[in-house]
Every structure is written in structure tokens, then in C-alpha cells.
Design a protein around this motif. Structure first.
Motif, short mmCIF file in Angstrom:
data_model
loop_
_atom_site.label_atom_id
_atom_site.label_comp_id
_atom_site.label_asym_id
_atom_site.label_seq_id
_atom_site.Cartn_x
_atom_site.Cartn_y
_atom_site.Cartn_z
N ASP A 102 -0.41 12.93 -5.62
CA ASP A 102 0.76 13.68 -6.06
C ASP A 102 0.67 14.01 -7.54
O ASP A 102 1.46 14.81 -8.05
CB ASP A 102 2.05 12.93 -5.74
N ASP A 103 -0.29 13.41 -8.23
CA ASP A 103 -0.55 13.68 -9.64
C ASP A 103 -2.02 13.35 -9.89
O ASP A 103 -2.44 12.21 -9.69
CB ASP A 103 0.35 12.81 -10.53
N VAL A 104 -2.79 14.34 -10.31
CA VAL A 104 -4.24 14.18 -10.45
C VAL A 104 -4.60 13.04 -11.39
O VAL A 104 -5.42 12.18 -11.06
CB VAL A 104 -4.90 15.50 -10.90
N ALA A 105 -4.00 13.01 -12.57
CA ALA A 105 -4.34 11.97 -13.55
C ALA A 105 -4.02 10.58 -13.01
O ALA A 105 -4.83 9.66 -13.13
CB ALA A 105 -3.61 12.22 -14.87
N ARG A 106 -2.86 10.42 -12.40
CA ARG A 106 -2.49 9.11 -11.87
C ARG A 106 -3.44 8.69 -10.76
O ARG A 106 -3.91 7.55 -10.72
CB ARG A 106 -1.05 9.13 -11.35
N ALA A 107 -3.74 9.61 -9.84
CA ALA A 107 -4.64 9.28 -8.73
C ALA A 107 -6.03 8.91 -9.25
O ALA A 107 -6.63 7.93 -8.80
CB ALA A 107 -4.72 10.45 -7.76
N ALA A 108 -6.53 9.67 -10.23
CA ALA A 108 -7.86 9.39 -10.79
C ALA A 108 -7.88 8.05 -11.51
O ALA A 108 -8.84 7.28 -11.37
CB ALA A 108 -8.26 10.52 -11.74
#
Length: 190
Positions: free
Chosen positions: A163-169
Motif C-alpha cells: 500500500d506504500d512502496v517505501a514501507r513495503a520495501a
């Protein structure tokens, strides 16, 4: 670590974030028989090969895994670079499809298998349509495949909702540093 998930979930975008912000993590580069998209570069996003070269790699055992994806192009992970990275003790991540993840589980059951999921089915459809790189027939085929891929999430050790690229990465990278117990399955979302 093996990262897989349905088409258009953002695997490539999350992997690109990891590549940019965590250069200590080695990301495998797959070989594929499909044509490059306009923004893709040889050797960075994929190794673009013809069918004869893919056949040679497959027959010589140079691919750790391979699959025909969406009934069309073939993708595979070159074995040598993965083994070299692991031998050097580098955090190593493979961004591959479901079929490939199953093959890697057979070859390397000690790996951590992470499923990247969309926040909702509607969001996945919107992402696929929004990127504008496939024809209507290709989108339909990819969405049919995505339904099957989403149903396989329970095969993975961990599910991360993109749901959020930075958080998932960042969560992916943290799992490389502090992996969960092998029998634990978690689902996380902000």
C-alpha cells in the motif's frame, strides 16, 4: 529472499526502491524472452534474450528457475550470480513469479518466501490498466493469472501488502536482517 506476487502488484517498483536505497542488497536480474518496455534497460531490469538463447540456458542448467508467464514470454533466474552472491554472504533477493518461487522452494527451501499483495483487487486492476503497457487481451490474461497467484499467498512465509512502496520495501529489507521463524506466517499493513 524470494519476492513474488501477482502481476502489477509493484514487485519491480519495490525492488527498484530496494536497489536505490539499500545497495548492500543484491537483486537478481532475470532473463526473459519478452520485448523490453520503453523504460527498461538491458542487464538492469532484465537480460533480454531470444528463444534460442533461453533454450540454451535452460538445457545447460544455468537457470535456477524458469517459467512461461501469462502464456507467452519465458522468464528465468540465472543460477551463477545467485550462488555467487550467497557465497559472498550478501543479502540476496529474487523478484520472480509464482511458478519460479515454487521451483526455488524445491531447490533452496531455506530461503524466505515473501508474497507482495495489493491493498485490494480494484487497486491491482487500476495499477495494471494505469501502466498502459499491455493490450486489452494481455490485461485480461494477466488478470486471470493474478487471481490464481493471489490464491497462492498462503504458500509463502510472509505476506506484505504493497500500500506504500517505501514501507513495503523497508519491511522487506528488515526481514532480511531479522527473518521470522520458518513456520510463522504474518500479514502486515499500516
Amino acid at each position: 529472499m524470494v519476492l513474488a506476487g501477482p502481476t502489477a502488484v509493484g514487485k519491480g517498483t519495490v525492488a527498484a526502491y530496494v536497489r536505490e536505497h539499500h545497495p548492500d542488497v543484491w537483486l537478481s536480474v532475470s532473463a526473459t524472452t519478452r520485448r523490453p518496455r520503453p523504460t527498461e534497460r538491458e542487464g538492469e531490469h532484465y537480460f533480454f534474450v531470444d528463444d534460442a538463447e533461453f533454450d540454451r540456458l535452460q538445457e545447460s542448467g544455468e537457470l535456477l528457475e524458469w517459467a512461461t508467464v501469462h502464456g507467452r514470454a519465458r522468464y528465468g533466474t540465472p543460477r551463477g550470480p545467485v550462488e555467487h552472491s550467497l557465497e559472498r554472504g550478501r543479502p540476496t533477493m529474487l523478484e520472480i513469479d509464482l511458478q519460479g518461487a515454487r521451483q526455488v522452494r524445491e531447490a533452496m527451501p531455506e530461503a524466505l518466501f515473501v508474497f507482495l499483495a495489493p491493498p485490494t483487487w480494484e487497486e491491482l486492476v487500476q495499477r495494471l490498466v494505469g501502466r498502459g503497457t499491455e493490450t486489452e487481451a494481455e490485461r485480461t490474461r494477466r488478470l486471470e493469472t493474478a487471481r490464481t497467484e493471489l490464491a497462492a499467498a498462503q504458500e509463502f512465509d510472509v505476506t506484505i501488502v504493497n500500500d506504500d512502496v517505501a514501507r513495503a520495501a523497508e519491511e522487506l529489507v528488515s526481514l532480511m536482517v531479522d527473518p521470522p521463524a520458518p513456520t510463522r506466517t504474518t500479514t502486515t499493513k499500516d
